[in-house]
Design a protein around this motif. Structure first.
Motif, PDB file in Angstrom:
ATOM      1  N   SER A  10     -53.990   8.138 -82.278  1.00  0.00           N
ATOM      2  CA  SER A  10     -53.020   7.997 -83.355  1.00  0.00           C
ATOM      3  C   SER A  10     -51.882   8.967 -83.134  1.00  0.00           C
ATOM      4  CB  SER A  10     -53.680   8.247 -84.710  1.00  0.00           C
ATOM      5  OG  SER A  10     -54.165   9.562 -84.763  1.00  0.00           O
ATOM      6  N   LEU A  15     -48.781  18.938 -98.664  1.00  0.00           N
ATOM      7  CA  LEU A  15     -47.450  18.384 -98.401  1.00  0.00           C
ATOM      8  C   LEU A  15     -46.965  18.664 -96.986  1.00  0.00           C
ATOM      9  CD1 LEU A  15     -45.819  19.426-101.798  1.00  0.00           C
ATOM     10  CD2 LEU A  15     -46.691  17.183-101.166  1.00  0.00           C
ATOM     11  N   SER A  16     -47.729  19.447 -96.198  1.00  0.00           N
ATOM     12  CA  SER A  16     -47.299  19.706 -94.822  1.00  0.00           C
ATOM     13  C   SER A  16     -48.494  19.609 -93.898  1.00  0.00           C
ATOM     14  CB  SER A  16     -46.656  21.092 -94.715  1.00  0.00           C
ATOM     15  OG  SER A  16     -47.625  22.080 -94.951  1.00  0.00           O
ATOM     16  N   GLY A  17     -48.210  19.369 -92.622  1.00  0.00           N
ATOM     17  CA  GLY A  17     -49.256  19.292 -91.616  1.00  0.00           C
ATOM     18  C   GLY A  17     -50.058  18.011 -91.705  1.00  0.00           C
ATOM     19  N   SER A  30     -50.665  15.169 -94.788  1.00  0.00           N
ATOM     20  CA  SER A  30     -49.670  15.379 -95.829  1.00  0.00           C
ATOM     21  C   SER A  30     -49.223  14.072 -96.489  1.00  0.00           C
ATOM     22  CB  SER A  30     -48.447  16.113 -95.268  1.00  0.00           C
ATOM     23  OG  SER A  30     -47.928  15.430 -94.162  1.00  0.00           O
ATOM     24  N   SER A  31     -49.400  12.927 -95.793  1.00  0.00           N
ATOM     25  CA  SER A  31     -48.940  11.681 -96.415  1.00  0.00           C
ATOM     26  C   SER A  31     -49.740  11.388 -97.687  1.00  0.00           C
ATOM     27  CB  SER A  31     -49.037  10.514 -95.431  1.00  0.00           C
ATOM     28  OG  SER A  31     -50.359  10.290 -95.044  1.00  0.00           O
ATOM     29  N   LYS A  76     -42.841  25.859-102.235  1.00  0.00           N
ATOM     30  CA  LYS A  76     -41.854  25.026-102.901  1.00  0.00           C
ATOM     31  C   LYS A  76     -42.098  25.096-104.392  1.00  0.00           C
ATOM     32  CE  LYS A  76     -41.515  21.733 -99.174  1.00  0.00           C
ATOM     33  NZ  LYS A  76     -41.956  20.470 -98.678  1.00  0.00           N
ATOM     34  N   ARG A 102     -42.050  16.101 -88.948  1.00  0.00           N
ATOM     35  CA  ARG A 102     -42.262  15.417 -90.225  1.00  0.00           C
ATOM     36  C   ARG A 102     -40.922  15.069 -90.889  1.00  0.00           C
ATOM     37  NH1 ARG A 102     -43.306  16.562 -95.381  1.00  0.00           N
ATOM     38  NH2 ARG A 102     -43.055  18.789 -95.087  1.00  0.00           N
ATOM     39  N   GLY A 162     -50.447   3.461 -96.349  1.00  0.00           N
ATOM     40  CA  GLY A 162     -49.779   4.449 -95.509  1.00  0.00           C
ATOM     41  C   GLY A 162     -50.227   4.424 -94.063  1.00  0.00           C
ATOM     42  N   ILE A 163     -51.361   3.814 -93.801  1.00  0.00           N
ATOM     43  CA  ILE A 163     -51.989   3.934 -92.493  1.00  0.00           C
ATOM     44  C   ILE A 163     -51.962   2.617 -91.731  1.00  0.00           C
ATOM     45  CG2 ILE A 163     -54.460   3.412 -92.378  1.00  0.00           C
ATOM     46  CD1 ILE A 163     -55.034   6.321 -92.305  1.00  0.00           C
ATOM     47  N   ARG A 184     -40.828   2.143-100.468  1.00  0.00           N
ATOM     48  CA  ARG A 184     -42.019   1.776 -99.702  1.00  0.00           C
ATOM     49  C   ARG A 184     -43.081   1.251-100.662  1.00  0.00           C
ATOM     50  NH1 ARG A 184     -42.604   7.571-100.188  1.00  0.00           N
ATOM     51  NH2 ARG A 184     -44.681   8.116-100.930  1.00  0.00           N
ATOM     52  N   ILE A 191     -57.495   5.426 -87.505  1.00  0.00           N
ATOM     53  CA  ILE A 191     -56.484   4.715 -86.707  1.00  0.00           C
ATOM     54  C   ILE A 191     -56.984   4.611 -85.268  1.00  0.00           C
ATOM     55  CG2 ILE A 191     -54.119   4.778 -85.846  1.00  0.00           C
ATOM     56  CD1 ILE A 191     -53.357   6.430 -88.271  1.00  0.00           C
ATOM     57  N   LEU A 215     -47.212   7.071 -86.870  1.00  0.00           N
ATOM     58  CA  LEU A 215     -46.402   6.019 -86.244  1.00  0.00           C
ATOM     59  C   LEU A 215     -47.301   5.016 -85.522  1.00  0.00           C
ATOM     60  CD1 LEU A 215     -43.274   7.660 -84.605  1.00  0.00           C
ATOM     61  CD2 LEU A 215     -43.622   6.881 -86.930  1.00  0.00           C
ATOM     62  N   TYR A 216     -46.733   3.830 -85.318  1.00  0.00           N
ATOM     63  CA  TYR A 216     -47.467   2.791 -84.595  1.00  0.00           C
ATOM     64  C   TYR A 216     -47.135   2.864 -83.106  1.00  0.00           C
ATOM     65  CZ  TYR A 216     -48.800  -1.832 -82.946  1.00  0.00           C
ATOM     66  OH  TYR A 216     -49.361  -2.859 -82.249  1.00  0.00           O
ATOM     67  N   ALA A 226     -49.704   2.001 -88.678  1.00  0.00           N
ATOM     68  CA  ALA A 226     -50.074   2.677 -87.437  1.00  0.00           C
ATOM     69  C   ALA A 226     -51.269   2.012 -86.757  1.00  0.00           C
ATOM     70  CB  ALA A 226     -50.376   4.143 -87.714  1.00  0.00           C
ATOM     71  N   ILE A 237     -48.287  13.688-100.475  1.00  0.00           N
ATOM     72  CA  ILE A 237     -46.940  13.230-100.818  1.00  0.00           C
ATOM     73  C   ILE A 237     -47.015  11.997-101.719  1.00  0.00           C
ATOM     74  CG2 ILE A 237     -44.879  12.155 -99.825  1.00  0.00           C
ATOM     75  CD1 ILE A 237     -45.249  14.179 -97.466  1.00  0.00           C
ATOM     76  N   ASP A 238     -47.952  11.081-101.415  1.00  0.00           N
ATOM     77  CA  ASP A 238     -48.102   9.892-102.250  1.00  0.00           C
ATOM     78  C   ASP A 238     -48.590  10.242-103.654  1.00  0.00           C
ATOM     79  OD1 ASP A 238     -47.138   8.161-100.430  1.00  0.00           O
ATOM     80  OD2 ASP A 238     -49.022   7.170 -99.956  1.00  0.00           O
ATOM     81  N   GLU A 254     -43.274  20.729 -88.714  1.00  0.00           N
ATOM     82  CA  GLU A 254     -42.452  20.399 -89.879  1.00  0.00           C
ATOM     83  C   GLU A 254     -41.194  19.642 -89.460  1.00  0.00           C
ATOM     84  OE1 GLU A 254     -43.666  20.622 -93.086  1.00  0.00           O
ATOM     85  OE2 GLU A 254     -45.276  20.951 -91.659  1.00  0.00           O
ATOM     86  N   GLU A 313     -49.505  11.211 -84.896  1.00  0.00           N
ATOM     87  CA  GLU A 313     -49.262  11.809 -86.205  1.00  0.00           C
ATOM     88  C   GLU A 313     -48.962  13.292 -86.062  1.00  0.00           C
ATOM     89  OE1 GLU A 313     -52.790  11.643 -88.601  1.00  0.00           O
ATOM     90  OE2 GLU A 313     -54.083  11.904 -86.871  1.00  0.00           O
ATOM     91  N   VAL A 314     -48.356  13.850 -87.103  1.00  0.00           N
ATOM     92  CA  VAL A 314     -48.032  15.266 -87.092  1.00  0.00           C
ATOM     93  C   VAL A 314     -49.320  16.079 -87.000  1.00  0.00           C
ATOM     94  CG1 VAL A 314     -47.086  17.133 -88.487  1.00  0.00           C
ATOM     95  CG2 VAL A 314     -45.914  14.940 -88.398  1.00  0.00           C
ATOM     96  N   ALA A 362     -43.968  11.525 -92.862  1.00  0.00           N
ATOM     97  CA  ALA A 362     -45.332  12.055 -92.875  1.00  0.00           C
ATOM     98  C   ALA A 362     -46.354  11.019 -92.424  1.00  0.00           C
ATOM     99  CB  ALA A 362     -45.690  12.546 -94.268  1.00  0.00           C
ATOM    100  N   GLN A 363     -45.968   9.740 -92.442  1.00  0.00           N
ATOM    101  CA  GLN A 363     -46.957   8.725 -92.102  1.00  0.00           C
ATOM    102  C   GLN A 363     -47.074   8.570 -90.590  1.00  0.00           C
ATOM    103  OE1 GLN A 363     -45.892   5.206 -94.293  1.00  0.00           O
ATOM    104  NE2 GLN A 363     -46.647   6.098 -96.207  1.00  0.00           N
ATOM    105  N   GLY A 399     -56.185   9.961 -89.219  1.00  0.00           N
ATOM    106  CA  GLY A 399     -55.950   9.597 -87.825  1.00  0.00           C
ATOM    107  C   GLY A 399     -57.206   9.157 -87.104  1.00  0.00           C
ATOM    108  N   MET A 400     -58.373   9.664 -87.542  1.00  0.00           N
ATOM    109  CA  MET A 400     -59.630   9.274 -86.900  1.00  0.00           C
ATOM    110  C   MET A 400     -59.832   7.767 -86.998  1.00  0.00           C
ATOM    111  SD  MET A 400     -62.317  12.247 -88.052  1.00  0.00           S
ATOM    112  CE  MET A 400     -61.871  12.417 -89.763  1.00  0.00           C
TER     113      MET A 400
END
Lengths: 384, 306
Positions: free
Chosen positions: B215, A33-35, A38-39, A4, B112, A250-251, A290, A225, B120-121, A254, A42-43, B109, B217-218, B117-118, A222-223
């Motif tokens: 969790s 920004l992906s995978g 990425s959040s 990009k 996402r 951001g977390i 947000r 969460i 989900l609950y 979840a 992005i932030d 992708e 997530e993507v 990107a965040q 994610g770990m």
């Protein structure tokens, strides 16, 4: 390929093409920004872009050109992008990297070649110590900082038998070392988990068996969460402490109510009372719909640090003047008082926050200060 | 170390094992019947978790979400089979790997874009958020017991499906000679789509059940995909029975390794080093298991077709 290229500001390039373009300050942002993860990137990007937008497409009154590329959390890809930015696009400033292993792949050679690097997140011990460089500035923290503050705070709460765990990789080891540097009690246990592990049944059984009076964990993304949700079901009563990464805006959604009441350490929160922070929080919400996260605040401060130095030095033509202007950091950080130590890492307060509910939204509020005017443990190893 | 602690860790092993089985069963079924390597199986796991989280968030009911996750994963599977896989049956495994790897990127992708990107609950239903007392003290989360029950029910259901039904007969026939059952008038295309959708639904089931515990997530599917491959390689690629035994073995080795290896090292080493070595060896344990099994039986524990 998923490349990009977003030019956020190409002001004046139409009327005086050759000259104006040559004088634009070029900023290359490499971020995730992906995978997975990425959040965070992005932030950082959105925080940075907000500061550029507030400056009317300029930073410190200077025309700038921001190029953004996605590293997909891969060190080799980050290195390729950096090489392209430096050799082909001739950028003046690099920024954006989220992860310490990516920063270690990119930063040392880039800053040696004369490019400035402003880190909005990763602060591995190597870059604060032996590999420090006059062109490398970290506007967030050194990796150990938030864990050190939590070690101090857990001790101050009268906890004497903590169980600590982190993933088995460099930042995880730094984390537990940082915690232990300031924690004064005994350890009920210390566990290194697999990086990326999501099931903590075996570890939770071991924690119950060890009967600690408190638990400290560093499990980013994610770990964390997964750990918090499983912890809530485990029936273990000991209070949980951690750095901000597992309890950030951001977390939290979840994790859900399992996070309520958890104390976590951070150099920033949205309720820090200063004018810059109020503008940031309000504008960020208006722009993106947000609440801003820790990472967004760091991206925003990175841009504002650059803006302050560009303004003071009148551009980046005189590298020595620009470097000196960065070093004095004459900008109003959203976290309040901020200055650089001898190794170009922050000297700042690290706060303790508590997860609370505002209406239906889980968020943090500051309940105390973990460490005041805190520097880092590696500054003495930096010969600069 | 109490008996209750050891018993709890055995339950944890079983729970991890049956979940891996649900995931691996679909993978090995698709390979056995169609000879297809599907790297995008982890993406179907993610689809199940995301739809479960989304619908559970909208309706407030985990069980409605679970149903939606199953339907979505099966539908995604059927679509992938009809649009992509169908063109790959005659190609070699490298082409299949390449195509299904690209599907991973597309699914990640795409997810996402749709969900953001965040993470989900998704939480477990409140009725299951309690723990059951264990003999010898301590408690075990009821939800994990429910997962074990789901896993056992899936194993039993698959056994009945394959050994007792007409569809199962066709699946078994397809495994041994796919040209012949085509010649006998069985509609191969429909059969393949159906088998692929069943495999996808199982992945979705695993994703939704585990998503509530971990969790959503993507990129959540890829680590599980690797474990599922370890399971089917140990069990013998294409064998459902092998997948079951392999999954339980991997569950046992992984959980017990994490629980006990560092204690074992601590008998001979200072605590800090014991923790380090224990953690390192525990992360390797299942791969060592796989290497050992392959050295002893190169085609896995229950090789298909000899």
């Amino acid at each position: 390929m998923n490349k990009k290229l977003i030019a956020l500001a190409v002001a004046a390039s139409v009327s005086m093409p050759a000259m104006a373009q040559a004088e634009n300050v070029k900023i290359g942002m490499i971020t995730t920004l992906s995978g997975g993860g990425s959040s965070l990137g992005i932030d950082i990007r959105d925080g940075f872009a907000l500061a550029v937008k507030q400056g009317g497409g300029k930073l410190g009154g200077q025309d700038i050109e921001v190029m953004i590329e996605d590293d997909a959390r891969k060190p080799d890809k980050a290195k390729q992008i950096a090489d392209k930015f430096i050799k082909r696009d001739k950028v003046d400033i690099l920024t954006g990297i989220v992860w310490s292993n990516l920063a270690l792949a990119v930063v040392p050679s880039a800053v040696k070649g004369g490019v400035f690097y402003i880190s909005p997140n990763a602060g591995p011990s190597q870059l604060a110590g032996k590999l420090c460089n006059e062109n490398y500035f970290n506007v967030a923290w050194q990796n150990d900082n938030l864990h050190e503050a939590m070690g101090e705070y857990v001790s101050s709460q009268g906890m004497k038998n903590a169980y600590i765990l982190a993933p088995n990789y460099p930042a995880g080891k730094d984390s537990l070392a940082g915690f232990k540097r300031f924690y004064k009690g005994e350890l009920a246990g210390e566990t290194f988990t697999k990086l990326g592990q999501k099931d903590y049944a075996a570890e939770l059984a071991a924690i119950r068996e060890a009967k600690p009076d408190s638990i400290f964990f560093f499990l980013p993304g994610g770990m964390g969460i997964a750990f918090m949700k499983q912890y809530a079901q485990s029936g273990i009563e000991a209070p949980v402490f951690g750095p901000a990464f597992s309890f950030d805006q951001g977390i939290l959604k979840a994790v859900g109510d399992a996070a309520l009441g958890v104390k976590n350490s951070s150099q920033w929160n949205k309720d820090i009372d200063n004018a810059a922070n109020k503008v940031f929080v309000a504008d960020f919400q208006a722009e993106y719909g947000r609440l801003p996260s820790l990472y967004a605040s760091q991206g925003y401060d990175a841009a504002r640090l650059i803006a302050s130095a560009l303004k003071k030095a009148g551009g980046i033509g005189d590298a020595a003047a620009f470097r000196a202007a960065l070093k004095v950091a004459e900008f109003e950080s959203v976290r309040g008082a901020f200055k650089f130590g001898p190794n170009n890492h922050p000297i700042q307060d690290i706060y303790v926050r508590e997860v609370v509910k505002e209406g239906d939204v889980l968020t943090n509020k500051i309940v105390g200060v973990g460490l005041k005017d805190h520097s880092d443990a590696y500054a003495s190893q930096c010969a600069m | 170390m109490s008996a209750a602690f050891i018993f709890e860790q055995l339950l944890n092993s079983l729970q991890l094992g049956v979940m891996l089985f649900v995931m691996a069963a679909g993978l090995t079924l698709v390979f056995g019947v169609m000879g297809l390597i599907n790297l995008a199986h982890g993406s179907l796991y993610m689809v199940g978790a995301f739809f479960c989280a989304w619908v559970a968030g909208e309706t407030g009911s985990f069980w409605v979400g679970l149903g939606a996750g199953l339907v979505a994963a099966a539908a995604a599977g059927a679509m992938v089979e009809m649009l992509v896989m169908r063109r790959l049956y005659d190609r070699d495994h490298l082409d299949q790997v390449l195509a299904t790897f690209s599907l991973i990127l597309i699914f990640n992708e795409g997810t996402r874009w749709v969900f953001g990107a965040q993470p989900l609950y998704l939480d477990i239903p409140s009725a299951l958020a309690t723990s059951v007392p264990l003999p010898g003290g301590g408690g075990y989360p009821l939800y994990r017991l429910v997962i074990i029950a789901f896993g056992i029910a899936t194993a039993a259901g698959l056994y009945l499906l394959i050994s007792r039904t007409r569809l199962g007969m066709q699946i078994r026939a397809g495994e041994s000679d796919r040209e012949m059952i085509g010649a006998l008038g069985v509609d191969i295309n429909t059969l393949y789509t159906l088998v692929f959708a069943i495999g996808a639904m199982l992945a979705g089931l695993a994703g939704a059940l585990v998503g509530a515990l971990q969790s959503v997530e993507v990129g959540m599917g890829e680590p599980v995909l690797i474990l599922a491959f370890v399971v089917i390689v140990i069990g013998g690629i294409g064998s459902i029975k092998g997948a079951l035994i392999g999954a339980i073995l991997v569950g046992l080795v992984d959980t017990l390794g994490r629980a006990f290896l560092h204690k074992l090292f601590a008998l001979a080493l200072p605590p800090a080093e014991a923790n380090g070595y224990g953690a390192a060896l525990a992360s390797m344990a299942i791969y060592l298991l796989m290497a050992t099994v392959l050295a002893w039986r190169p085609k896995g524990l229950f090789p298909v077709n000899g």
